[in-house]
Design an enzyme around this catalytic site. Structure first.
Site, PDB file in Angstrom:
ATOM      1  N   ARG A   1       0.857  -1.192   0.000  1.00  0.00           N
ATOM      2  CA  ARG A   1       0.000   0.000   0.000  1.00  0.00           C
ATOM      3  C   ARG A   1       0.882   1.227   0.000  1.00  0.00           C
ATOM      4  O   ARG A   1       2.110   1.142  -0.131  1.00  0.00           O
ATOM      5  CB  ARG A   1      -0.902  -0.020   1.247  1.00  0.00           C
ATOM      6  CG  ARG A   1      -2.202  -0.774   1.026  1.00  0.00           C
ATOM      7  CD  ARG A   1      -3.244  -0.610   2.096  1.00  0.00           C
ATOM      8  NE  ARG A   1      -2.892   0.090   3.290  1.00  0.00           N
ATOM      9  CZ  ARG A   1      -3.397  -0.243   4.503  1.00  0.00           C
ATOM     10  NH1 ARG A   1      -4.209  -1.274   4.596  1.00  0.00           N
ATOM     11  NH2 ARG A   1      -3.085   0.417   5.567  1.00  0.00           N
TER      12      ARG A   1
ATOM     13  N   ASN B   1      -1.640  -7.902   9.041  1.00  0.00           N
ATOM     14  CA  ASN B   1      -2.475  -6.822   9.556  1.00  0.00           C
ATOM     15  C   ASN B   1      -2.997  -5.976   8.404  1.00  0.00           C
ATOM     16  O   ASN B   1      -2.222  -5.478   7.593  1.00  0.00           O
ATOM     17  CB  ASN B   1      -1.602  -5.946  10.474  1.00  0.00           C
ATOM     18  CG  ASN B   1      -2.130  -4.538  10.562  1.00  0.00           C
ATOM     19  OD1 ASN B   1      -3.204  -4.324  11.091  1.00  0.00           O
ATOM     20  ND2 ASN B   1      -1.397  -3.592   9.985  1.00  0.00           N
ATOM     21  N   GLU B   2      -4.308  -5.891   8.274  1.00  0.00           N
ATOM     22  CA  GLU B   2      -4.938  -5.034   7.240  1.00  0.00           C
ATOM     23  C   GLU B   2      -4.427  -5.367   5.843  1.00  0.00           C
ATOM     24  O   GLU B   2      -4.367  -4.502   4.974  1.00  0.00           O
ATOM     25  CB  GLU B   2      -4.623  -3.547   7.515  1.00  0.00           C
ATOM     26  CG  GLU B   2      -5.179  -3.015   8.807  1.00  0.00           C
ATOM     27  CD  GLU B   2      -4.600  -1.651   9.156  1.00  0.00           C
ATOM     28  OE1 GLU B   2      -4.912  -1.157  10.217  1.00  0.00           O
ATOM     29  OE2 GLU B   2      -3.813  -1.110   8.349  1.00  0.00           O
ATOM     30  N   GLN B   3      -3.994  -6.593   5.645  1.00  0.00           N
ATOM     31  CA  GLN B   3      -3.445  -6.885   4.322  1.00  0.00           C
ATOM     32  C   GLN B   3      -3.397  -8.398   4.150  1.00  0.00           C
ATOM     33  O   GLN B   3      -3.085  -9.110   5.117  1.00  0.00           O
ATOM     34  CB  GLN B   3      -2.021  -6.314   4.202  1.00  0.00           C
ATOM     35  CG  GLN B   3      -1.381  -6.515   2.831  1.00  0.00           C
ATOM     36  CD  GLN B   3      -2.176  -5.853   1.711  1.00  0.00           C
ATOM     37  OE1 GLN B   3      -3.262  -6.329   1.366  1.00  0.00           O
ATOM     38  NE2 GLN B   3      -1.622  -4.799   1.152  1.00  0.00           N
TER      39      GLN B   3
END
Lengths: 237, 264
Positions: A161, A201-203
Site C-alpha cells: 500500500r 495486519n490489514e493486508q
C-alpha cells in the site's frame, strides 16, 4: 491410566516420525478463557529411554484440553469464536510487544498478561508489525485464560500500500518467510491459548505465501469430523 | 553431563565488530576476551537474550531511548551503517558429555543473521528473525569441558531509513526482510536505532543420549459432548548414533488438583 509406554526401534542416523496411540480421558478438566471457567492445564511429560543407556531425552508441556472454533458469521461478516462448543463474547486487547529493546523476561510477561486478565480481557491480538510472540508469552496466556490471535509478519502500511506502493509482493524471500512461519507454528502450536493464525495486519499476504499458509494450517483430515456417527446423525457414545 | 536443557543467559560479553580485530577462530581459541573486561576495552557485559541497544543501555553507553528526546541522540543505523550495530557476543560454558551422549547448541531467535564460533569451529546461522537454530556441537566440545563461544550478529539486510516526516514503518525497506516491522517507527513508537539486532531470544545447550525428541505435537479431540476425549501426540525421534537404538517411549499426563495433590 495416563501413563503409557511403547517399545520403538529407531534406525541409525535417522529421524522417525511417531504417533502415539491416542490416550483416552473421561471428562477431562477443560481449559476455558478468562471469565468462562478455570484454565485447567495438564502436565504432559514425554521421555525416551535407550536400552543400555538409560534416559536419552525428555520433554514436557502444560497442555489444556479445549476446542476452539471460529467462523465468519454471514449476517454480520464478523468472526464468531466458540470454546468447547460455547460462543464467546470477545473482549480483545491489542498487543504489539512488551518492550522496544526486547527485554522480554518471564516476570515481565507474567505482569503484563496478568494485568490484561485483571482488566477482564479474554483475547490478545498480536499485531503483524510486532513479534511472533514467545513461548513464555503463551505460557502466561494459557495460565490466565487469554486467547491469542497471532499475525504473521505482513502489515498494510509496509506491504502493498502507500504512495508509491511499497513491497507489493511482500518480503524478497518467500521461502524464508514460509520457513520462519512453519518453524514458528511448531514452536507455539501446543499452547491452549493459541486461537487463530492470521496472515497479516490489514493486508492479505502475497498469493503464494497466503496459499501455502492456508494449506499448512488447515485442519488435519483426521480431525475434520472428530465425531463418529451411526448414520442417523447421532454420535456414537 | 545431566540429560536436559541448560539456558545460557549469564556471563555474556559484547563488543562492536569494528572495534575487534581478532577473528572468531582466535576469540574462541588463543585470544578470548577477559571475563571481567576493563572499561577501556571494547568488550562489555552483555544482556543475552536481548538486543544491541539493550546491551549498550545496560552499560550506560546510550541514554534510555524511551525518555524525553533521548532517542534523537542515538545514531540511527541508516546513518551509521550496518557495521555500527554488528556486534560480537561471547561467553564460556562447561559441558563434559559421556561417550554416548550428544550435545546441541540452540538459538530460539537471532535478528537477523549470525556466524557462530565454538572452540575455533565456525557455523553460519542463516537469515530470518523468526526461526530457531540447532547445532550438533558434540564433536567440537573441549575434552576438559571448558568451551568458548562467540557469535557475530548482523542486523537485518534492509534496515531502511527514517524520512524526516517519520510515518508508519519509515521508508518500508524493513518489509523486504522477514523481521519485525515496527522498528522503523510507527505512530505509537519512535524508530529503534539498531532495528532490534541481537540474540533476542533464549540460548541453550541440550544434552541427550543417542535418541532425542523433536517438536512433539499435542491435539485433543472430543466426543459425547466433551465427556470423552482423546489426547493425540505425534513427535520426531532422531537417532544421532550410528547404531540401531531400541527405545522405550513413555508419556505421562498429570494434573495438579488443588494445592499439592497430584492426580496421575
Amino acid at each position: 491410566e495416563h501413563l503409557q509406554s511403547y517399545e520403538i526401534s529407531v534406525p541409525p542416523d535417522s529421524v522417525l516420525e511417531y504417533t502415539i496411540p491416542p490416550l483416552f480421558f473421561y471428562k477431562p478438566n477443560l481449559w476455558w478463557p478468562n471469565g468462562m471457567g478455570t484454565q485447567s492445564l495438564y502436565n504432559v511429560e514425554i521421555s525416551v529411554d535407550v536400552n543400555g543407556f538409560g534416559e536419552s531425552d525428555s520433554w514436557s508441556h502444560y497442555f489444556g484440553f479445549r476446542k476452539i472454533e471460529s467462523t465468519i458469521d454471514d449476517s454480520t461478516g464478523g468472526r464468531i469464536f466458540k470454546v468447547n462448543g460455547e460462543p464467546v463474547f470477545i473482549r480483545g486487547g491489542n498487543w504489539i510487544l512488551s518492550d522496544g529493546l526486547l527485554r522480554l523476561t518471564r516476570k515481565r510477561y507474567m505482569t503484563d498478561i496478568k494485568f490484561h486478565a485483571d482488566m477482564n480481557f479474554n483475547m490478545l491480538r498480536c499485531w503483524g508489525g510486532g513479534l511472533a510472540e514467545r513461548p513464555d508469552f503463551y505460557h502466561f496466556c494459557d495460565l490466565y485464560g487469554l486467547m491469542v490471535w497471532q499475525e504473521f509478519w505482513i502489515t498494510g502500511d509496509v506491504d502493498g500500500r502507500g504512495i508509491p506502493i511499497s513491497n507489493p509482493n511482500g518480503p524478497l524471500d518467500h521461502d524464508l518467510f514460509l520457513l520462519c512461519a512453519r518453524d514458528t507454528v511448531k514452536l507455539l502450536r501446543n499452547h491452549a491459548s493459541l486461537a487463530l493464525w492470521v496472515g497479516g495486519n490489514e493486508q492479505v499476504p502475497p498469493i503464494d505465501i497466503n496459499k501455502a499458509l492456508k494449506n499448512d494450517l488447515k485442519l488435519h483430515p483426521m480431525f475434520e469430523s472428530n465425531h463418529t456417527t451411526n448414520g442417523s446423525g447421532k454420535y456414537l457414545s | 553431563a545431566a540429560v536436559g536443557k541448560r539456558v545460557l543467559d549469564t556471563g555474556w560479553l559484547a563488543a562492536r565488530s569494528t572495534e575487534v580485530s581478532l577473528t572468531g577462530e582466535k576469540l574462541t581459541t588463543t585470544d578470548p576476551p577477559a571475563a571481567d573486561p576493563d572499561p577501556t576495552a571494547p568488550w562489555m557485559h552483555a544482556a543475552v537474550p536481548g538486543t544491541v541497544l539493550g546491551t549498550l543501555l545496560k552499560n550506560k553507553l546510550i541514554p534510555d531511548p524511551f525518555y524525553g528526546l533521548n532517542n534523537e541522540s542515538i545514531i540511527d543505523i541508516a546513518k551509521s551503517g550496518r557495521e555500527h550495530y554488528t556486534f560480537w557476543f561471547f561467553t564460556t560454558f562447561h559441558c563434559a558429555p559421556a561417550g554416548h551422549q550428544h550435545v546441541s547448541l540452540n538459538f530460539r531467535g537471532i535478528n537477523y543473521s549470525a556466524e557462530v564460533y565454538l572452540n575455533g569451529h565456525k557455523e553460519v546461522l542463516p537469515k530470518g528473525m523468526f526461526r530457531r537454530h540447532t547445532l550438533d556441537i558434540t564433536d567440537v566440545l573441549h575434552p576438559d569441558g571448558k568451551n568458548l563461544l562467540a557469535v557475530l550478529v548482523h542486523p537485518p539486510d534492509h534496515p531502511g531509513a527514517i524520512p524526516p516526516q517519520g510515518g508508519q514503518g519509515g521508508d518500508h525497506e524493513i518489509g523486504k526482510d522477514v523481521a519485525t516491522q515496527y522498528v522503523e517507527g510507527w505512530d505509537w513508537i519512535c524508530p529503534i536505532r539498531d532495528r532490534n539486532t541481537g540474540i533476542w531470544d533464549e540460548v541453550s545447550i541440550s544434552v541427550t543420549g543417542p535418541v532425542k525428541i523433536t517438536d512433539p505435537y499435542l491435539v485433543s479431540t472430543f466426543y459425547d459432548d466433551f465427556k470423552r476425549s482423546y489426547l493425540h501426540c505425534t513427535l520426531q525421534l532422531e537417532n544421532t548414533s550410528s547404531w540401531l537404538s531400541d527405545c522405550t517411549l513413555k508419556i505421562q499426563v498429570s494434573a495438579e488438583i488443588e494445592g499439592n495433590i497430584c492426580l496421575v
